[in-house]
Design a protein around this motif. Structure first.
Motif, mmCIF file in Angstrom:
data_model
loop_
_atom_site.group_PDB
_atom_site.id
_atom_site.type_symbol
_atom_site.label_atom_id
_atom_site.label_comp_id
_atom_site.label_asym_id
_atom_site.label_seq_id
_atom_site.Cartn_x
_atom_site.Cartn_y
_atom_site.Cartn_z
ATOM 1 N N GLN A 14 -71.157 13.527 -12.461
ATOM 2 C CA GLN A 14 -71.178 12.668 -11.383
ATOM 3 C C GLN A 14 -72.483 12.636 -10.612
ATOM 4 O OE1 GLN A 14 -67.886 10.823 -9.293
ATOM 5 N NE2 GLN A 14 -68.797 11.419 -7.387
ATOM 6 N N ARG A 66 -67.905 6.362 -10.309
ATOM 7 C CA ARG A 66 -67.706 7.421 -9.528
ATOM 8 C C ARG A 66 -66.347 7.642 -9.368
ATOM 9 N NH1 ARG A 66 -71.710 9.130 -6.571
ATOM 10 N NH2 ARG A 66 -70.360 9.961 -4.988
ATOM 11 N N THR A 67 -65.941 8.973 -9.172
ATOM 12 C CA THR A 67 -64.663 9.515 -9.298
ATOM 13 C C THR A 67 -64.437 9.633 -7.446
ATOM 14 O OG1 THR A 67 -62.934 11.251 -9.474
ATOM 15 C CG2 THR A 67 -65.123 11.935 -9.448
ATOM 16 N N ALA A 107 -70.717 15.398 -4.128
ATOM 17 C CA ALA A 107 -70.193 14.232 -4.801
ATOM 18 C C ALA A 107 -69.600 13.180 -3.816
ATOM 19 C CB ALA A 107 -68.912 14.581 -5.777
#
Length: 326
Positions: A14, A66-67, A107
């Motif tokens: 990511q 996206r996590t 992230a």
């Protein structure tokens, strides 16, 4: 363990885009085969990972995916203050936590800030030790840091060099750890006074069940700043008396540093027929002062204290024995 690794793998993709299996394996500290298995498991769970083949291929996430798995664990959050200091973090036993925390923090940042943090990491680096020197081994640093973090009293066996060389036992209330020029120092209370101990000189450490007490209003950075200022201004305490040739006096700033040169020049006395003069230099410890004087070679002679003279005498004799005719 595997779940945490898979989250890290997902966050790597990511944050950084396409990565090869070899690069992922190096980042995660596993084999490429393990990476293949983890990617298969993530794909089976519905994570849109796809592979690009060819010499410049690798794995990447589907565009726009996206996590939300960016929550920090307690250990990772506590280690965030060391994200810019990977080597000290590793010495403290927090290397893995720092890497994971930095990854999750990156992230979670919006894209502009994430790009800025990457640019900063690529362009700025802190290297604490001085030139031509390596950090001293500190095998007990982790144990001391753990006691400090838990606010526990510790009992140490400590090799000191002043006022008399020897090994002593001390019972301390830890207040903080300071990294100065690649050297770790423990600040701790003994007999109701904050004192400083070189961590590499600690030979044994035992954490006691008793809770450590911190003086009210104590601030580590302010204490250390005052200590450094007082140490650099001291002229009569913890100094060594030496003789210097004219060449030795000229070489002081380069070989012993500007502070030692300033003190030496302020205390220069006398001059013999060959231009040698006496002076005082700061002495952090006998080994430290001896190492500095050895850099000056035949242009310096230690006169006091006796422990320094004895240390240099033994060192020079041992060195002479290494060479033919010694």
């Amino acid at each position: 363990m595997r779940a945490g690794r898979m989250v890290s793998l997902l966050l790597l993709l990511q944050n950084r885009g396409k990565l090869s299996a070899a690069r992922l394996a190096a980042e995660l500290g596993v084999t490429a085969r393990t990476v293949y298995r983890d990617i298969e498991a993530l794909s089976a769970a519905g994570v849109p990972i796809y592979a690009e083949t060819g010499p410049f291929g690798g794995y990447r996430l589907l565009e726009g995916y996206r996590t939300r798995l960016t929550g920090l664990t307690a250990d990772e959050a506590e280690s965030l203050f060391l994200t810019g200091l990977p080597e000290p973090a590793a010495e403290l036993g927090l290397g893995a936590q720092v890497a994971a925390a930095e990854l999750k923090l990156t992230a979670a940042l919006p894209t502009p800030y994430r790009d800025a943090s990457t640019r900063i990491r690529q362009r700025f680096h802190l290297d604490a030790p001085g030139w031509y020197s390596e950090a001293e081994p500190v095998p007990l640093l982790t144990a001391v840091a753990e006691a400090l973090w838990r606010d526990r009293v510790i009992e140490i066996r400590y090799r000191r060099w002043s006022p008399e060389p020897g090994v002593v036992t001390r019972r301390l209330h830890p207040l903080g750890l300071v990294l100065k020029a690649g050297v770790w120092y423990l600040v701790a209370v003994r007999r109701n006074q904050p004192r400083i101990y070189k961590v590499s000189s600690i030979q044994r450490s035992r954490t006691l069940p008793e809770k450590a007490e911190r003086p009210e209003g104590f601030e580590l950075s302010a204490f250390w700043r005052a200590h450094v200022e007082g140490y650099e201004e001291a002229e009569e305490t913890e100094t060594a008396l030496i003789r210097l040739s004219p060449q030795g006096i000229a070489a002081l700033p380069d070989l012993l540093g500007p502070r030692a040169a300033r003190l030496a020049r302020r205390t220069l006395t006398g001059e013999d027929a060959e231009g040698w003069r006496r002076a005082r230099i700061p002495m952090e410890s006998v080994p430290h002062a001896a190492a500095g004087l050895l850099k000056l070679g035949v242009d310096a002679q230690a006169l006091e204290p006796a422990a320094l003279v004895a240390h240099l005498t033994a060192t020079v004799r041992a060195m002479a024995g290494l060479y033919p005719g010694g």
